[in-house]
Write an enzyme that holds these catalytic residues in place. Structure first.
Site, PDB file in Angstrom:
ATOM      1  N   ASP A  45       7.287 104.473 -80.734  1.00  0.00           N
ATOM      2  CA  ASP A  45       7.724 103.548 -81.786  1.00  0.00           C
ATOM      3  C   ASP A  45       9.217 103.238 -81.628  1.00  0.00           C
ATOM      4  OD1 ASP A  45       8.765 105.947 -82.690  1.00  0.00           O
ATOM      5  OD2 ASP A  45       7.863 105.850 -84.685  1.00  0.00           O
ATOM      6  N   SER A  46       9.858 103.861 -80.611  1.00  0.00           N
ATOM      7  CA  SER A  46      11.219 103.466 -80.223  1.00  0.00           C
ATOM      8  C   SER A  46      11.231 102.001 -79.797  1.00  0.00           C
ATOM      9  CB  SER A  46      11.727 104.352 -79.087  1.00  0.00           C
ATOM     10  OG  SER A  46      10.783 104.405 -78.032  1.00  0.00           O
ATOM     11  N   ASP A  84       1.893 106.104 -79.876  1.00  0.00           N
ATOM     12  CA  ASP A  84       2.738 106.823 -80.847  1.00  0.00           C
ATOM     13  C   ASP A  84       2.422 106.318 -82.265  1.00  0.00           C
ATOM     14  OD1 ASP A  84       4.750 108.472 -81.767  1.00  0.00           O
ATOM     15  OD2 ASP A  84       6.389 107.158 -81.123  1.00  0.00           O
ATOM     16  N   LYS A 114       0.449 110.446 -80.122  1.00  0.00           N
ATOM     17  CA  LYS A 114       1.535 111.353 -80.503  1.00  0.00           C
ATOM     18  C   LYS A 114       1.771 111.205 -82.001  1.00  0.00           C
ATOM     19  CE  LYS A 114       6.060 110.583 -79.565  1.00  0.00           C
ATOM     20  NZ  LYS A 114       6.621 110.620 -80.933  1.00  0.00           N
ATOM     21  N   GLU A 116       4.403 112.657 -85.216  1.00  0.00           N
ATOM     22  CA  GLU A 116       5.608 113.408 -85.577  1.00  0.00           C
ATOM     23  C   GLU A 116       5.257 114.455 -86.619  1.00  0.00           C
ATOM     24  OE1 GLU A 116       9.059 111.051 -86.512  1.00  0.00           O
ATOM     25  OE2 GLU A 116       8.908 109.900 -84.649  1.00  0.00           O
ATOM     26  N   GLU A 183      12.180 117.498 -79.518  1.00  0.00           N
ATOM     27  CA  GLU A 183      13.310 116.560 -79.436  1.00  0.00           C
ATOM     28  C   GLU A 183      14.569 117.168 -80.048  1.00  0.00           C
ATOM     29  OE1 GLU A 183      12.518 112.513 -80.575  1.00  0.00           O
ATOM     30  OE2 GLU A 183      14.650 111.970 -80.517  1.00  0.00           O
TER      31      GLU A 183
HETATM   32  O1  KIV Z   1       9.289 106.759 -79.901  1.00  0.00           O
HETATM   33  C1  KIV Z   1       9.610 107.339 -78.850  1.00  0.00           C
HETATM   34  O2  KIV Z   1       9.963 106.720 -77.842  1.00  0.00           O
HETATM   35  C2  KIV Z   1       9.578 108.786 -78.836  1.00  0.00           C
HETATM   36  C3  KIV Z   1      10.130 109.463 -77.632  1.00  0.00           C
HETATM   37  C4  KIV Z   1      10.731 110.767 -77.987  1.00  0.00           C
HETATM   38  C5  KIV Z   1       9.085 109.620 -76.587  1.00  0.00           C
HETATM   39  O3  KIV Z   1       9.112 109.392 -79.745  1.00  0.00           O
END
Ligand code: KIV
Length: 266
Positions: A45-46, A84, A114, A116, A183
């Site tokens: 989500d970056s 993500d 993924k 969080e 992280e």
């Molecule tokens: O959103 C993202 O790019 C991340 C990185 C740490 C992989 O969570």
């Protein structure tokens, strides 16, 4: 070569081979990352910060993540594609989380997701794993919690918070996560977590002892210039080469050098 699977990640940990990951958000860069032999691509989500120009990742939507993951998957032959889960796609309920995680596999061609969090998403991880959705958990600095954390700060620096992160790591593993992203935590803590877990740890700002490493692609290739985190490394400056090429094109058009006969039809 076959697609990399979660079993390959586990095997690499057992055999002490480092796992390599990068983020990617579109077809051309995903193709380059895949062809370079990177084990996994996180469609992070970056994307909100490095592609959409947002200040944080919070506004990124589930539909946008599905769109980006779909075009990444289309480019990839071997790497494991990991979608993500964005802010508010799972915080509302376990059922929402499973449904949205499922979209990454069903609609977007990902092989894993993924999420969080550690303890607070243990139920989500359990429910997703039960639904055959492999989950990478993400603890330490979790950018979706920026307002609670008061900024992008290193986590686990006090004895109490380090102990808590170690507990969270075990909770994520016990809930069924196939790997754990760490992280921005001290490298000693990352080493301890890596040694205690049987699933691979993937570090970003967590030092050299993790089982694998990930970086945000745009940091690596010099396409994000707002800031470069201490833990990132810029291996090239694509912004500079693109800028020079575009300036040269502009000059050639203005001087009548481009197009020449070579680029014209007779
Ligand atoms: O959103 C993202 O790019 C991340 C990185 C740490 C992989 O969570």
């Amino acid at each position: 070569m076959q697609k990399i699977t979660i079993q390959d990640f586990l095997k690499k940990k057992r055999e002490k081979q480092k796992i390599t990951l990068l983020t990617a958000y579109d077809y051309p860069f995903a193709k380059i990352v895949d062809e370079a032999g990177i084990d996994g691509i996180i469609v992070g989500d970056s994307v909100g910060m490095v592609v959409q120009g947002l200040e944080t990742t919070l506004p990124v939507t589930m539909d946008e993540m599905v769109y980006h993951t779909k075009i990444v998957s289309r480019a990839v032959q071997n790497s494991m594609v990991i979608g993500d889960l964005p802010f508010m796609s799972y915080q509302t309920s376990v059922a929402d989380g499973v449904k949205n995680a499922g979209r990454f596999l069903k609609e977007a061609g990902a092989s894993a997701v993924k999420i969080e969090g550690g303890a607070e998403v243990a139920e989500h991880i359990r429910a997703m794993t039960r639904s055959d959705i492999p989950v990478m958990a993400h603890i330490g600095l979790t950018p979706q919690s920026i307002h609670r954390m008061g900024g992008y700060k290193v986590q686990g620096k006090t004895e109490a918070s380090a102990k808590r992160l170690l507990e969270e790591a075990h909770i994520a593993e016990d809930a069924g996560a196939f790997s754990l992203l760490l992280e921005a935590i001290p490298m000693g803590l990352a080493k301890k977590i890596t040694e205690e877990l049987s699933i691979p740890t993937i570090g970003i700002g967590a030092g050299p002892h993790c089982d694998g490493q990930v970086l945000v692609l745009h940091d690596v290739i010099g396409l994000f210039e707002r800031f470069l985190p201490k833990f990132a490394k810029r291996y090239t400056n694509l912004k500079e080469s693109a800028f020079e090429a575009i300036k040269e094109y502009k000059e050639e058009v203005e001087k009548g050098v481009f197009p020449s006969e070579e680029q014209s039809f007779k």
